[in-house]
Design a protein around this motif. Structure first.
Motif, PDB file in Angstrom:
ATOM      1  N   PRO A 139     -17.237   0.369   3.220  1.00  0.00           N
ATOM      2  CA  PRO A 139     -17.182   0.176   4.671  1.00  0.00           C
ATOM      3  C   PRO A 139     -15.987  -0.644   5.127  1.00  0.00           C
ATOM      4  O   PRO A 139     -15.499  -0.460   6.232  1.00  0.00           O
ATOM      5  N   ASP A 140     -15.527  -1.559   4.280  1.00  0.00           N
ATOM      6  CA  ASP A 140     -14.400  -2.391   4.701  1.00  0.00           C
ATOM      7  C   ASP A 140     -13.055  -1.844   4.262  1.00  0.00           C
ATOM      8  O   ASP A 140     -12.014  -2.404   4.562  1.00  0.00           O
ATOM      9  N   GLY A 141     -13.073  -0.741   3.525  1.00  0.00           N
ATOM     10  CA  GLY A 141     -11.828  -0.104   3.116  1.00  0.00           C
ATOM     11  C   GLY A 141     -11.062  -0.867   2.061  1.00  0.00           C
ATOM     12  O   GLY A 141      -9.949  -0.496   1.709  1.00  0.00           O
TER      13      GLY A 141
ATOM     14  N   PRO B 116      -6.821   5.570  -2.580  1.00  0.00           N
ATOM     15  CA  PRO B 116      -6.231   6.761  -1.947  1.00  0.00           C
ATOM     16  C   PRO B 116      -4.991   7.270  -2.660  1.00  0.00           C
ATOM     17  O   PRO B 116      -4.532   8.365  -2.398  1.00  0.00           O
ATOM     18  N   LEU B 117      -4.428   6.443  -3.562  1.00  0.00           N
ATOM     19  CA  LEU B 117      -3.207   6.850  -4.253  1.00  0.00           C
ATOM     20  C   LEU B 117      -3.489   7.658  -5.508  1.00  0.00           C
ATOM     21  O   LEU B 117      -2.640   8.392  -5.975  1.00  0.00           O
ATOM     22  N   THR B 118      -4.669   7.483  -6.104  1.00  0.00           N
ATOM     23  CA  THR B 118      -4.959   8.122  -7.388  1.00  0.00           C
ATOM     24  C   THR B 118      -5.807   9.359  -7.158  1.00  0.00           C
ATOM     25  O   THR B 118      -7.026   9.339  -7.357  1.00  0.00           O
ATOM     26  N   THR B 119      -5.177  10.424  -6.744  1.00  0.00           N
ATOM     27  CA  THR B 119      -5.896  11.653  -6.443  1.00  0.00           C
ATOM     28  C   THR B 119      -4.983  12.857  -6.610  1.00  0.00           C
ATOM     29  O   THR B 119      -3.807  12.800  -6.226  1.00  0.00           O
TER      30      THR B 119
ATOM     31  N   LEU C  52       3.408   1.216  -1.215  1.00  0.00           N
ATOM     32  CA  LEU C  52       2.370   2.227  -1.037  1.00  0.00           C
ATOM     33  C   LEU C  52       1.041   1.614  -0.609  1.00  0.00           C
ATOM     34  O   LEU C  52       0.311   2.179   0.204  1.00  0.00           O
ATOM     35  N   LYS C  53       0.695   0.438  -1.179  1.00  0.00           N
ATOM     36  CA  LYS C  53      -0.578  -0.179  -0.808  1.00  0.00           C
ATOM     37  C   LYS C  53      -0.600  -0.516   0.677  1.00  0.00           C
ATOM     38  O   LYS C  53      -1.581  -0.250   1.382  1.00  0.00           O
ATOM     39  N   GLU C  54       0.489  -1.110   1.177  1.00  0.00           N
ATOM     40  CA  GLU C  54       0.561  -1.431   2.594  1.00  0.00           C
ATOM     41  C   GLU C  54       0.551  -0.167   3.442  1.00  0.00           C
ATOM     42  O   GLU C  54      -0.013  -0.149   4.536  1.00  0.00           O
ATOM     43  N   LEU C  55       1.171   0.871   2.927  1.00  0.00           N
ATOM     44  CA  LEU C  55       1.209   2.126   3.673  1.00  0.00           C
ATOM     45  C   LEU C  55      -0.197   2.672   3.898  1.00  0.00           C
ATOM     46  O   LEU C  55      -0.544   3.125   4.988  1.00  0.00           O
ATOM     47  N   THR C  56      -1.027   2.612   2.858  1.00  0.00           N
ATOM     48  CA  THR C  56      -2.395   3.134   2.997  1.00  0.00           C
ATOM     49  C   THR C  56      -3.181   2.358   4.050  1.00  0.00           C
ATOM     50  O   THR C  56      -4.047   2.911   4.722  1.00  0.00           O
ATOM     51  N   LYS C  57      -2.884   1.064   4.188  1.00  0.00           N
ATOM     52  CA  LYS C  57      -3.568   0.265   5.203  1.00  0.00           C
ATOM     53  C   LYS C  57      -3.051   0.576   6.600  1.00  0.00           C
ATOM     54  O   LYS C  57      -3.822   0.707   7.548  1.00  0.00           O
ATOM     55  N   CYS C  58      -1.726   0.700   6.715  1.00  0.00           N
ATOM     56  CA  CYS C  58      -1.113   0.847   8.034  1.00  0.00           C
ATOM     57  C   CYS C  58      -1.325   2.221   8.650  1.00  0.00           C
ATOM     58  O   CYS C  58      -1.125   2.402   9.852  1.00  0.00           O
ATOM     59  N   ILE C  59      -1.671   3.197   7.839  1.00  0.00           N
ATOM     60  CA  ILE C  59      -1.936   4.531   8.402  1.00  0.00           C
ATOM     61  C   ILE C  59      -3.384   4.940   8.188  1.00  0.00           C
ATOM     62  O   ILE C  59      -3.750   6.090   8.404  1.00  0.00           O
TER      63      ILE C  59
ATOM     64  N   ASN D  19       2.647  -5.965  -2.890  1.00  0.00           N
ATOM     65  CA  ASN D  19       2.593  -7.074  -1.929  1.00  0.00           C
ATOM     66  C   ASN D  19       3.857  -7.162  -1.078  1.00  0.00           C
ATOM     67  O   ASN D  19       4.266  -8.254  -0.678  1.00  0.00           O
ATOM     68  N   ARG D  20       4.478  -6.036  -0.809  1.00  0.00           N
ATOM     69  CA  ARG D  20       5.687  -6.014   0.025  1.00  0.00           C
ATOM     70  C   ARG D  20       5.312  -5.542   1.431  1.00  0.00           C
ATOM     71  O   ARG D  20       5.017  -4.365   1.639  1.00  0.00           O
ATOM     72  N   PRO D  21       5.296  -6.425   2.412  1.00  0.00           N
ATOM     73  CA  PRO D  21       4.930  -6.019   3.777  1.00  0.00           C
ATOM     74  C   PRO D  21       6.045  -5.209   4.432  1.00  0.00           C
ATOM     75  O   PRO D  21       7.215  -5.308   4.062  1.00  0.00           O
ATOM     76  N   PHE D  22       5.679  -4.427   5.430  1.00  0.00           N
ATOM     77  CA  PHE D  22       6.669  -3.695   6.215  1.00  0.00           C
ATOM     78  C   PHE D  22       7.323  -4.638   7.220  1.00  0.00           C
ATOM     79  O   PHE D  22       6.730  -5.614   7.679  1.00  0.00           O
ATOM     80  N   ARG D  23       8.570  -4.359   7.549  1.00  0.00           N
ATOM     81  CA  ARG D  23       9.292  -5.041   8.624  1.00  0.00           C
ATOM     82  C   ARG D  23       9.782  -3.988   9.598  1.00  0.00           C
ATOM     83  O   ARG D  23      10.252  -2.920   9.194  1.00  0.00           O
ATOM     84  N   GLU D  24       9.671  -4.299  10.876  1.00  0.00           N
ATOM     85  CA  GLU D  24      10.172  -3.366  11.887  1.00  0.00           C
ATOM     86  C   GLU D  24      11.660  -3.597  12.109  1.00  0.00           C
ATOM     87  O   GLU D  24      12.144  -4.729  12.104  1.00  0.00           O
TER      88      GLU D  24
END
Length: 649
Positions: A464-466, A475-478, A447-454, A415-420
């Motif tokens: 369908p909603d990802g 996407p991380l467990t592969t 990592l969770k936020e990363l998968t959403k942002c890219i 639950n750590r969002p990215f900051r620009e």
């Protein structure tokens, strides 16, 4: 015993004819197929003076092993003495054959031992020590994302860096911890021939320990003196091992290449006190040294110095760009991940004590999927290193730059969002980050936020909603993600255990250990040990199954001491007091065990990938770990074709 030749002489000849026994390095495959490639070997002899200096002796002639090939005799058992006499002849015959083979090989051109087929159907050579070794089956064609660590993976360092860390930490130890100022003028300096990776320091006594895969302490050094076996047994309750609870409290692992400076400073500090009869608390000394090393890393001082003189501290990486380009052309996404402990001054990110505005940002890391570059290392530091090894265009290979990722929280929190980050001021912007754009710089995140942002999805995900992060199609467990790094426990273990990623370890020790094991002196020691152990098996068989006499056991004790001397010789040839990174005396080391358990692939450097197609499939060697698998149903039999040599085991 059958056959026209003496039994153990047949053993020696068989070993020579069949290319020798398996390599001393674990778990590398047989490396003795070109025995005695050269006639000289560099040996770093231990010199425990106050300057911690080692002389390097180049040996160009055969070592006199006569005292190590003269075996004891049984006062009463003639059959046992026949075996011992034959063993002596086998040892001396083997030595002569190895030396003769070495002299012949010296006149030959070195031939590459590993060959692959490239995509065009041609054949390319892989130099010795440049192979990628497999512990499990890996299909690179199924890997769509490759992550790279920065330190000692994408970039590697010259010995000057460890000297710099050692010197800065020693100064910090004196000035901040108030250790004797004499330490600065007594000649203490980093010794590259003392420590290896995979060691641990015991906080209770200050010993530097080399652990076997069973967690037994195989070798320990107190300062610059080896701890006697009796003292080891006494310290560790007669078993030379600690319980899991005790290990957690007492042992501090020294697993990465940076820790070699830490290990050396630890030993030198203890030796300084011992030489001067200064009373000290080992636990306090260990904590103070660890604190000084950590302080050196946190301060960013050595990072600044390295960035100012990259040619002095960074090694060249002539094949790195080609490897990255090949992976990029094959459609793989690349992740750049660095490790750095930084000082965060609130909303603006500066290296500690830095007054230069250009440093503000810039505790940065790159998560990159070819593209995403994640690192805790400051950007200016990574930029200096990558500029040196690839060139100023290196950033073209990464689409997103993420600074101050805050590992390990970057991997463990969700639950750590990215900051620009404003590149001009180094301050954080307040707007919500929903997408990572090329050319911008970001901080924090997970990592969770990363998968959403890219928009990174598992290839089997059909939601369908990802919104499927927590299910089996995250996407991380592969295994389609491969992570490449040098530090087993900081980089690779969690990637394997928590996410099931394919893992590849950069292990530079492989290259130089393989080359050293080609030397005739090492081959002689290796084969002598094999001959002696087989002799001990045959000797016991000749004694039958009854109770052993004092004389029976006395001969065995003397033989085992000779085996131990040969193992000491192997350690000496490896040029450091602990021996092979992969072996703790005669058993696999804890480092080797972890390497095999958690790493699918391992190699001496990232450049080794250039020898393989991005769709290459790696097949592991047979993972034989138990004696009955290796030696067959009869453990007394050596690995010799009995039908050829007519040996009845």
């Amino acid at each position: 015993m059958k056959g026209s030749r003496p039994l153990l002489l047949q053993l020696a000849i068989a070993l020579l004819d069949n290319g020798g026994i398996h390599s001393f390095v674990f778990p590398i495959a047989n490396t003795n197929s070109r025995a005695g490639r050269k006639s000289s070997v560099n040996i770093k002899s231990i010199n425990n003076n106050n300057n911690n200096h080692r002389d390097i002796e180049t040996i160009n002639s055969a070592i006199d092993y006569s005292s190590m090939t003269t075996l004891p005799r049984h006062p009463q058992n003639d059959d046992a003495n026949d075996i011992l006499a034959q063993t002596e002849r086998a040892l001396r015959s083997m030595q002569e054959n190895v030396l003769f083979s070495a002299s012949v090989d010296d006149a030959e051109t070195n031939e590459a031992e590993f060959v692959r087929e490239d995509d065009n159907g041609g054949r390319g050579e892989v130099e010795e020590g440049e192979s990628v070794y497999a512990n499990s089956y890996v299909d690179l064609g199924k890997v769509d994302t490759v992550g790279f660590d920065f330190d000692y993976t994408l970039v590697t360092y010259r010995k000057e860096l460890l000297r710099l860390i050692y010197d800065m930490s020693l100064k910090r130890l004196v000035e901040e911890k108030e250790y004797p100022r004499e330490m600065l003028t007594s000649g203490l300096r980093f010794d590259p021939f003392f420590s290896i990776r995979g060691l641990a320091v015991d906080r209770e006594n200050g010993w530097i320990c080399h652990l076997a895969y069973t967690h037994k302490v195989a070798v320990a050094w107190e300062g610059r003196h080896r701890v006697p076996r009796a003292k080891l047994m006494d310290e560790y309750s007669g078993k030379r091992a600690l319980s899991p609870t005790e290990r957690k409290k007492r042992l501090k692992p020294l697993n990465d290449l940076f820790s070699m400076a830490e290990c050396c400073l630890m030993a030198d500090t203890v030796q300084f006190f011992l030489d001067r009869d200064i009373p000290f608390c080992p636990r306090s000394a260990v904590n103070d040294v660890l604190g000084s090393i950590t302080g050196t890393h946190i301060s960013g001082e050595f990072h600044k110095k390295v960035a100012q003189e990259p040619a002095k501290y960074f090694e060249g990486k002539p094949y790195l760009k080609a490897v990255l380009d090949l992976m990029k052309e094959s459609g793989k996404r690349l992740i750049f991940v660095g490790k750095y402990i930084y000082h965060n001054t609130g909303a603006t990110i500066f290296p500690k004590n830095s007054s230069c505005p250009s440093f503000s940002l810039l505790n940065h890391c790159c998560v990159s999927f070819l593209q995403y570059y994640i690192s805790n290392s400051p950007f200016w530091y990574c930029d200096a290193g990558m500029n040196h090894v690839i060139g100023p265009e290196w950033r073209d290979q990464w689409d997103v730059v993420i600074t101050s990722a805050g590992k390990p929280s970057f991997y463990t929190e969700d639950n750590r969002p990215f900051r620009e980050v404003d590149i001009g001021t180094g301050k954080l912007k307040f707007k919500q980050v929903l997408k990572l754009d090329k050319g911008r710089v970001y901080t924090s995140g997970c990592l969770k936020e990363l998968t959403k942002c890219i928009d990174w999805k598992h290839p089997l995900s059909f939601s369908p909603d990802g919104d499927d992060y927590d299910d089996i199609y995250s996407p991380l467990t592969t295994p389609n993600i491969m992570y490449v790094g040098d530090s087993l426990f900081a980089d690779l273990v969690d990637a394997k255990r928590e996410f099931g990623w394919t893992t590849a370890a950069v292990t530079p020790e492989i290259g130089w250990e393989i080359k050293l094991q080609r030397k005739k002196e090492f081959i002689i020691a290796d084969r002598a040990i094999e001959i002696l152990l087989n002799s001990l098996r045959l000797y016991q068989r000749s004694l039958g199954t009854g109770i052993r006499s004092k004389e029976d056991l006395g001969v065995m004790d003397k033989m085992e001491r000779i085996v131990s001397r040969w193992r000491d010789e192997q350690t000496r040839l490896l040029g450091n007091p602990f021996g092979s990174v992969f072996r703790a005396r005669y058993t696999p080391s804890l480092f080797a065990h972890s390497l095999r358990r958690y790493c699918d692939l391992y190699m001496s450097n990232v450049g080794s990938f250039r020898h393989y197609s991005p769709q290459h499939r790696f097949y592991p060697e047979s993972p034989k770990l138990l004696s009955h698998e290796i030696r067959g149903s009869n453990p007394e039999c050596s690995e010799i074709d009995d039908s050829i040599f007519d040996i009845n085991c």
